[in-house]
Design an enzyme around this catalytic site. Sequence first.
Site, PDB file in Angstrom:
ATOM      1  N   CYS A  36     -14.373  -6.055 -14.699  1.00 51.78           N
ATOM      2  CA  CYS A  36     -14.176  -6.165 -16.019  1.00 51.78           C
ATOM      3  C   CYS A  36     -13.290  -5.034 -16.582  1.00 51.78           C
ATOM      4  CB  CYS A  36     -15.844  -5.660 -16.848  1.00 51.78           C
ATOM      5  SG  CYS A  36     -16.874  -6.861 -16.027  1.00 51.78           S
ATOM      6  N   GLY A  84       4.065   3.719   7.695  1.00 46.28           N
ATOM      7  CA  GLY A  84       2.692   3.337   7.671  1.00 46.28           C
ATOM      8  C   GLY A  84       3.000   1.596   7.264  1.00 46.28           C
ATOM      9  N   ARG A  85       3.341   1.643   5.924  1.00 49.45           N
ATOM     10  CA  ARG A  85       3.605   0.345   5.500  1.00 49.45           C
ATOM     11  C   ARG A  85       4.578  -0.608   6.319  1.00 49.45           C
ATOM     12  NH1 ARG A  85       3.830  -0.827  -0.214  1.00 49.45           N
ATOM     13  NH2 ARG A  85       4.365   1.397  -0.397  1.00 49.45           N
TER      14      ARG A  85
HETATM   15  N1  LLP Z   1       3.965  10.365   5.375  1.00 51.22           N
HETATM   16  C1  LLP Z   1       3.661  10.994   4.125  1.00 51.22           C
HETATM   17  C2  LLP Z   1       3.367  12.388   4.135  1.00 51.22           C
HETATM   18  C3  LLP Z   1       3.136   9.986   3.025  1.00 51.22           C
HETATM   19  O1  LLP Z   1       2.640  10.560   2.125  1.00 51.22           O
HETATM   20  C4  LLP Z   1       3.261   8.582   3.443  1.00 51.22           C
HETATM   21  C5  LLP Z   1       2.803   7.800   2.122  1.00 51.22           C
HETATM   22  C6  LLP Z   1       3.801   8.000   4.519  1.00 51.22           C
HETATM   23  C7  LLP Z   1       3.984   8.801   5.565  1.00 51.22           C
HETATM   24  C8  LLP Z   1       3.605   6.578   4.951  1.00 51.22           C
HETATM   25  O2  LLP Z   1       4.760   6.015   3.783  1.00 51.22           O
HETATM   26  P1  LLP Z   1       4.937   4.403   4.235  1.00 51.22           P
HETATM   27  O3  LLP Z   1       5.589   4.417   5.531  1.00 51.22           O
HETATM   28  O4  LLP Z   1       3.735   3.759   4.202  1.00 51.22           O
HETATM   29  O5  LLP Z   1       5.642   4.013   2.929  1.00 51.22           O
HETATM   30  N2  LLP Z   1      -0.482   3.155  -2.201  1.00 51.22           N
HETATM   31  C9  LLP Z   1       0.985   3.177  -2.506  1.00 51.22           C
HETATM   32  C10 LLP Z   1       1.768   3.861  -1.356  1.00 51.22           C
HETATM   33  C11 LLP Z   1       1.398   5.314  -1.385  1.00 51.22           C
HETATM   34  C12 LLP Z   1       2.144   5.964   0.116  1.00 51.22           C
HETATM   35  C13 LLP Z   1       1.755   7.356   0.037  1.00 51.22           C
HETATM   36  N3  LLP Z   1       2.151   8.269   1.059  1.00 51.22           N
HETATM   37  C14 LLP Z   1       1.255   1.657  -2.301  1.00 51.22           C
HETATM   38  O6  LLP Z   1       0.294   0.988  -2.276  1.00 51.22           O
HETATM   39  O7  LLP Z   1       2.485   1.250  -2.580  1.00 51.22           O
END
Ligand code: LLP
Length: 417
Positions: free
Chosen positions: A345, A276-277
């Site tokens: 707030c 994702g990220r």
């Molecule tokens: N697969 C699963 C099962 C996940 O739970 C996640 C992210 C991903 C893939 C994707 O992970 P990435 O490649 O994006 O790291 N809101 C938090 C991040 C939460 C991630 C949740 N799961 C932040 O802003 O740092």
Amino acid sequence: MDFLHYQNGHLMAEKIAISELAIQYGTPLYIYSAPYITKQFMAYEQALIHRKHLVCYAVKANSNLSVLSLLVKSGAGFDIVSQGELERVLKAGADPKKVVFSGVAKSTSEIERALSIGIKCFNVESESELYRIDEIARKLGKIASISLRINPDVDAKTHPYISTGLRENKFGISYQLAIDVYRKAKTMANIKIVGIDCHIGSQLTELAPFLDATDRILALVDQLKSDNIDIEHVDLGGGLGVCYDNEQPPAITSLVTELTHKLQNYPDIEILFEPGRSIVANAGLLITKVEYTKHQDNNHFAIVDAGMNDLIRPALYQAWMQVLPEREPQSSDKPYVYNVVGPICESSDVLAYQRELSVNQDDLLVVCSAGAYGFSMASNYNSHPRPAEVMLLDDKQHQIIRQRETFDDLWRGEEVL
Ligand code: LLP
């Protein structure tokens, strides 16, 4: 961020002035670069070119339909965690056969919908979920393809809120129970075992936890084989970190190459990733306007029009995100060390602590690396309409991909008694 630079004293995204975008669309404003998103996705594709593979973009990172449809066009699969995300990817034109469904709390109706359109597989997170899927599949006369999400019990060495692969985390099936649950799955008439998966956390900046998790998953694949359970795909999850400050995460190519190398003795196994990220974070920025500056008791505040409602990462994870002034800093400037705070707030409504900036009322600031978990985690707290989102199509053209919410949007569905 590689498409941001100063020109004649002003910040530009490629050839587009940030100030022009702010004038045309208003602030706060999310901006994403389509070429950057495609480039990041293609880095995964390229590194996997010699293997049977599927890169399933994790929709939660940024679920705007334009982001999804851009990825559909590049051939992406999708990792979803709710029916809402499923409906989004379908709306964006995704092939259900390229969708994997993760998440610990899949409801009956979510499972029914996913089964009826025929997704690639359920990433099952508990034994009870497996029983529920089997039962629903039986009722619908379907066979459900499943993968078990295994919690490999490795330390991802990231923020505790985004670490998911330790045994105390709620995610996945315990490593110790894995074989047993696979054996049970094998006896279920409406379940077809197709894969195994793990996801150990997010914003991982080291390779070692990925390598450890992969070793542990492959050890299970071997054990399963001796049990006559054949695994068609191994899904190594997402989690690759990005550079917000001075982190040096592995490049996409090195991560994928190293992990693929571990699977060289399994040439027929399809490899899945769920990034994702690493695809969208550095494609995005949040433009915000300074409403006021406030100097008192040795504290200096740049009070901006974007807050934790628009971008919660700094408040929720103490995340450090780069803040750039739209006006290029000059040597003659007399900066202050500011806390950049929003309108909400709450004392935690701070986008950035202790940044040396030279800013005045009505100046613009840009929060960098905001393409992932920015808008997708935004809320209407304090009744602020959510910002508009704009896509940069190339170095000159841009297009609105989500209108700024209106006040009517705020109370849609509500009643006055
Ligand atoms: N697969 C699963 C099962 C996940 O739970 C996640 C992210 C991903 C893939 C994707 O992970 P990435 O490649 O994006 O790291 N809101 C938090 C991040 C939460 C991630 C949740 N799961 C932040 O802003 O740092």
